[in-house]
Every structure is written in structure tokens, then in C-alpha cells.
Design an enzyme around this catalytic site. Structure first.
Site, PDB file in Angstrom:
ATOM      1  N   TYR A  79     -45.414   9.637  32.632  1.00  0.00           N
ATOM      2  CA  TYR A  79     -45.882   8.748  31.567  1.00  0.00           C
ATOM      3  C   TYR A  79     -45.349   9.097  30.181  1.00  0.00           C
ATOM      4  O   TYR A  79     -45.728   8.457  29.204  1.00  0.00           O
ATOM      5  CB  TYR A  79     -47.412   8.690  31.531  1.00  0.00           C
ATOM      6  CG  TYR A  79     -48.134  10.015  31.416  1.00  0.00           C
ATOM      7  CD1 TYR A  79     -48.264  10.669  30.196  1.00  0.00           C
ATOM      8  CD2 TYR A  79     -48.726  10.594  32.522  1.00  0.00           C
ATOM      9  CE1 TYR A  79     -48.939  11.857  30.087  1.00  0.00           C
ATOM     10  CE2 TYR A  79     -49.417  11.786  32.432  1.00  0.00           C
ATOM     11  CZ  TYR A  79     -49.526  12.423  31.215  1.00  0.00           C
ATOM     12  OH  TYR A  79     -50.202  13.623  31.118  1.00  0.00           O
ATOM     13  N   LYS A  80     -44.457  10.067  30.073  1.00  0.00           N
ATOM     14  CA  LYS A  80     -43.864  10.367  28.773  1.00  0.00           C
ATOM     15  C   LYS A  80     -42.551   9.595  28.647  1.00  0.00           C
ATOM     16  O   LYS A  80     -42.556   8.381  28.473  1.00  0.00           O
ATOM     17  CB  LYS A  80     -43.677  11.880  28.628  1.00  0.00           C
ATOM     18  CG  LYS A  80     -44.982  12.683  28.716  1.00  0.00           C
ATOM     19  CD  LYS A  80     -44.747  14.146  28.464  1.00  0.00           C
ATOM     20  CE  LYS A  80     -45.938  15.016  28.826  1.00  0.00           C
ATOM     21  NZ  LYS A  80     -47.207  14.631  28.236  1.00  0.00           N
TER      22      LYS A  80
ATOM     23  N   PHE B 195     -47.341  25.190  28.202  1.00  0.00           N
ATOM     24  CA  PHE B 195     -48.382  24.174  28.205  1.00  0.00           C
ATOM     25  C   PHE B 195     -49.584  24.677  28.999  1.00  0.00           C
ATOM     26  O   PHE B 195     -49.431  25.197  30.109  1.00  0.00           O
ATOM     27  CB  PHE B 195     -47.862  22.867  28.805  1.00  0.00           C
ATOM     28  CG  PHE B 195     -48.805  21.720  28.598  1.00  0.00           C
ATOM     29  CD1 PHE B 195     -48.993  21.198  27.334  1.00  0.00           C
ATOM     30  CD2 PHE B 195     -49.522  21.190  29.640  1.00  0.00           C
ATOM     31  CE1 PHE B 195     -49.879  20.152  27.115  1.00  0.00           C
ATOM     32  CE2 PHE B 195     -50.408  20.138  29.445  1.00  0.00           C
ATOM     33  CZ  PHE B 195     -50.593  19.618  28.168  1.00  0.00           C
TER      34      PHE B 195
ATOM     35  N   ARG C  83     -46.012  16.758  15.090  1.00  0.00           N
ATOM     36  CA  ARG C  83     -45.004  16.609  16.143  1.00  0.00           C
ATOM     37  C   ARG C  83     -44.525  15.167  16.223  1.00  0.00           C
ATOM     38  O   ARG C  83     -45.330  14.233  16.284  1.00  0.00           O
ATOM     39  CB  ARG C  83     -45.598  17.044  17.483  1.00  0.00           C
ATOM     40  CG  ARG C  83     -44.567  17.192  18.586  1.00  0.00           C
ATOM     41  CD  ARG C  83     -45.199  17.645  19.885  1.00  0.00           C
ATOM     42  NE  ARG C  83     -45.976  16.584  20.505  1.00  0.00           N
ATOM     43  CZ  ARG C  83     -46.346  16.579  21.780  1.00  0.00           C
ATOM     44  NH1 ARG C  83     -46.021  17.598  22.554  1.00  0.00           N
ATOM     45  NH2 ARG C  83     -47.041  15.587  22.273  1.00  0.00           N
TER      46      ARG C  83
ATOM     47  N   ASP D  30     -40.964  23.005  34.802  1.00  0.00           N
ATOM     48  CA  ASP D  30     -41.740  21.831  34.417  1.00  0.00           C
ATOM     49  C   ASP D  30     -40.848  20.978  33.520  1.00  0.00           C
ATOM     50  O   ASP D  30     -40.430  21.419  32.440  1.00  0.00           O
ATOM     51  CB  ASP D  30     -43.010  22.271  33.677  1.00  0.00           C
ATOM     52  CG  ASP D  30     -43.914  21.106  33.288  1.00  0.00           C
ATOM     53  OD1 ASP D  30     -43.434  19.965  33.238  1.00  0.00           O
ATOM     54  OD2 ASP D  30     -45.095  21.350  33.006  1.00  0.00           O
TER      55      ASP D  30
END
Length: 426
Positions: A230-231, A132, A385, A205
């Protein structure tokens, strides 16, 4: 050839789903199939009332007293202790604070300093080339500041970086446990053990892992970890992230680079010199947000509610069943439309998402699905995705999502010019 999967078969899976009651924890828009919880989790029903209570009573009525009476001052640790239960950590080892990027800057700085103090010849940070971007940007920044080299390699080349001459110069291996674009999951225990054998440390991560797949940081002997609130933790947009450090790295004074007042050993003594707090509290920096932490705690509680129904093992089982179902339906119903599955079919290597690749029109196809009420997202180049959050998704949602995908592809409606405009990307 396997017989076609029917809508009725999916409904039967829902009827037998032990996690089905957890869906009631969320406010989900009517008629929407939400397959983007790996970008932003859905709103828990408890969040609005809890946040209003913080604003109207704790802040509005009790004002500054709430730092003590409502426990605002300890909120980062309380939420951290709850997150610890989801990632294989112990109480007192996780702190909920700042953003993933800021937390990564802190722990990677400490990891580099630790390795350098033991062996100054180790000057290389290794990460996946397709990691990422924010992780790579933070690593690049630290490498430039401190004279390290950031070496980016393909996923399959990582083991070779942990042996021989490459291993001898390695300081830190920095990886995202589940890859954000493909959903491929790294073998945490194996890579951590190999890095340690080479004399290096590992930073993980967990942005696409925590709350979606079982994580066992202690069992894997990991060094440091950061993650997103927040995921899959459903903490709301911009929710505080979290940070974990193995106790062996907290035995002495921890001098992280952002030495703000909340990380001081005695923040209310207001002394001019800095003295780090003990344990993971040393990674605090500025004043935490009670409003944001209250929302995050509601989100974490939605995941912890699964503990009574089988815990993360049950969440993982449903995740794999849903991603298997989606992949099988795409294979059966979308053949001939140029889609290829990028996510590993082997469960041991797969997170809680499925990524499809299409050379032409992938962005427009995602936008056409969103217009139909099926929310996934697009990642360049050519990736459609779809995230699967077992807490609130149903198997019938998977069937319906693929039905819409079939119609979008067969009708060619994705060719409509409005679906190709990229002013905003969901």
C-alpha cells in the site's frame, strides 16, 4: 553559490519529464500536494471500477464459481508475478498475501530453522536499532520462542557484526532496505555478500523500496524478502503484502510456521495431515481476498506502466531529481529556520524520500502544512518526512511544497495551538 531555483525552472523540468503521462493514472484531490506516498499510495483511477466488477459481477453474479472462472484461486501468484518484475525476481517466486508483519514472521522462522539445522551454534539475529518497529517486534517474538538473541546495533556497526567472533554466531541479518525514518538505503549486495561469507542468511524488508527504487534480489543473491502493498505499489489501505524466497530455499519441503490450508500441496483434498505445497505457494496460509488483491493489482499496474517509458531506471532518475530539488530548495529558502537534512545527499545511499529534522515544533509544522494542502508526515523525534512518488508528482509540486514550508516557518503559524494537538497523527 548556486543561483536561486525558480518556479519556471521547475515547470520546464515537468515539460521535459518522460514519466509525466503516468500522472493520469491516478485520482488526485484537486489542489493537494501529496508527499506521503511512502505511507499510503494514491488511488489509481482503475481501482474503483475493478473492485466494483469483482463485487458486482464476480461475486454478485458468478458467486463461488469465480474461484475458478475469474481465477481467484491463483490471484496471489498472478499479482506476485507482476511484483517480481519490480524487484528483480523471476515468475513463480513471489506471492501476494497477508501483511508485511505476518510474512516476516514466516520467512524469518524458515531462515532461523535453516541456519540452526546447519549450525546450531548460530543463535543471534542482528538488526538495526532504529529499524521499523514491527520488524523488531516480530524478531523479538521469534527470538523468545526459539532461544535466539536479538542484537540491535547502529547502522554503521552492521559490517562489524558480519566478521570475526560476531559473524561466527550470526544466524540472520534482518534489515529494511530503505530506512523508514531517514530514507537511508543500505547496500543490499554488499551486506548480503558479507553475511553469506560469515555463514548467515539475510532477510530484506522492501516496504520503502518496491516500486520506488530499483531492486535486484537475484543479482544481490538475497535469501528472503517481504514488502508492503500500500505504499509505492498503490494497492490501497491494508493491501496484501508480498513475500519472496530465493529458489535455493525452496528446493525441499518448506515448513513455515503458519501452515494454513491454502499452503497445502492439495488444499481441496481436505486431508487431516499437512503437506506443504511446492515453491513459494507454501507460504500461503488462509483464504486470500479477491477484492483486496484486485485493488493491489491495479496499483502494481500503475508502476509497471513505467516500463514503456524507461522502467525503474527512469523512475529512479526522476526520484533522485525530485529529492535533489527539494533538498536544494530547502537549503536556499529555509536557511536560518533550524532545519537539517537527515537523508543522505549521496544518491547511492538515498531512497525516495527526504527527512528534515527540527528540534522544536516539527509535528506542528507538518500539521500546518497539511492544513495548507501539503501532505507529508511526522516521525518522532522531530522528523518532517516527505515521500516522492515519481509516478504522480511533478517538479512544480516540489517547488510549491517548499514555498508553503517557507511561509509556515516565516509566519510562525505552526505555533497555533491546534497544530500541536496529537489526537491523530497523519
Amino acid at each position: 553559490m548556486n543561483p536561486p531555483i525558480t518556479r519556471g525552472a521547475c515547470a520546464a523540468l515537468d515539460a521535459a519529464d518522460p514519466l509525466a503521462p503516468l500522472r493520469e493514472q491516478f485520482d488526485l484531490p484537486s489542489g493537494l500536494i501529496y508527499l506521503d506516498g511512502n505511507s499510503l499510495g494514491a488511488l489509481p483511477r482503475a481501482t474503483a471500477g475493478r473492485v466494483q466488477d469483482v463485487i458486482r459481477r464476480e461475486w454478485g453474479q458468478d458467486l463461488i464459481q469465480s474461484w475458478n472462472t475469474a481465477g481467484w484461486i491463483d490471484h496471489p501468484q498472478r499479482v506476485g508475478d507482476k511484483i517480481a518484475r519490480l524487484i528483480g525476481a523471476a515468475p513463480g517466486e513471489v506471492i501476494a498475501t497477508d501483511s508485511t508483519s505476518v510474512n516476516l514472521y514466516k520467512v524469518l522462522s524458515v531462515a532461523l530453522a535453516s541456519v540452526q539445522a546447519a549450525d546450531a551454534r548460530r543463535r543471534v539475529i542482528v538488526s538495526e536499532r532504529d529499524n521499523f518497529p514491527t520488524d523488531l517486534y516480530i524478531a523479538e517474538s521469534l527470538a523468545r520462542q526459539h532461544g535466539f538473541t536479538l542484537r540491535l546495533v547502529e547502522a554503521g556497526e552492521i559490517p562489524a557484526q558480519l566478521t570475526g567472533a560476531s559473524g561466527n554466531e550470526l544466524a540472520v541479518l534482518l534489515l529494511t532496505h530503505v530506512h523508514y525514518r531517514t530514507g537511508r538505503m543500505h547496500p543490499m549486495a554488499d551486506l548480503t555478500a558479507a553475511a553469506h561469507a560469515a555463514g548467515a542468511l539475510v532477510v530484506w524488508d522492501l516496504a520503502h523500496s518496491a516500486g520506488a527504487v530499483p531492486v535486484e534480489l537475484h543479482r544481490c543473491e538475497a535469501d528472503f524478502a517481504v514488502g508492503c502493498g500500500y505504499k509505492y505499489l498503490n494497492g490501497g489501505p491494508g493491501a496484501p503484502a508480498f513475500l519472496w524466497a530465493h529458489p535455493r530455499h525452496l528446493a525441499g519441503a518448506v515448513w513455515q510456521p503458519l501452515s494454513g490450508w491454502m499452503g497445502h500441496a492439495a488444499p481441496f483434498e481436505f486431508t487431516p495431515g499437512y503437506q506443504p505445497a511446492t515453491g513459494v505457494r507454501a507460504f500461503l496460509c488462509g483464504t486470500p481476498s479477491p477484492v483486496a488483491l484486485a485493488a493491489l493489482e491495479c496499483g502494481v499496474d500503475t508502476v509497471l506502466a513505467a516500463q514503456a517509458l524507461g522502467g525503474m531506471a527512469a523512475v529512479r532518475a526522476k526520484s533522485l531529481a525530485m529529492t535533489d530539488l527539494f533538498t536544494a530548495l530547502v537549503a536556499q529558502r529555509c536557511a536560518g529556520h533550524g532545519l537539517s537534512v537527515q537523508t543522505p545527499t549521496d544518491a547511492a545511499w538515498r531512497g525516495s524520500q527526504v527527512s528534515l529534522y527540527r528540534e522544536e515544533g516539527a509535528y506542528a509544522i507538518v500539521q500546518a502544512l497539511i492544513a495548507r494542502g501539503v501532505v507529508g508526515d511526522y516521525r518522532a523525534p522531530g522528523i518532517l518526512r516527505f515521500g516522492f512518488t515519481p509516478l504522480y508528482l511533478r517538479f512544480i509540486d516540489v517547488w510549491e511544497a517548499v514555498e508553503h514550508l517557507v511561509q509556515v516557518l516565516a509566519s510562525g503559524e505552526w505555533r497555533d495551538a491546534r497544530f500541536h494537538q496529537r489526537a491523530t497523527v497523519t
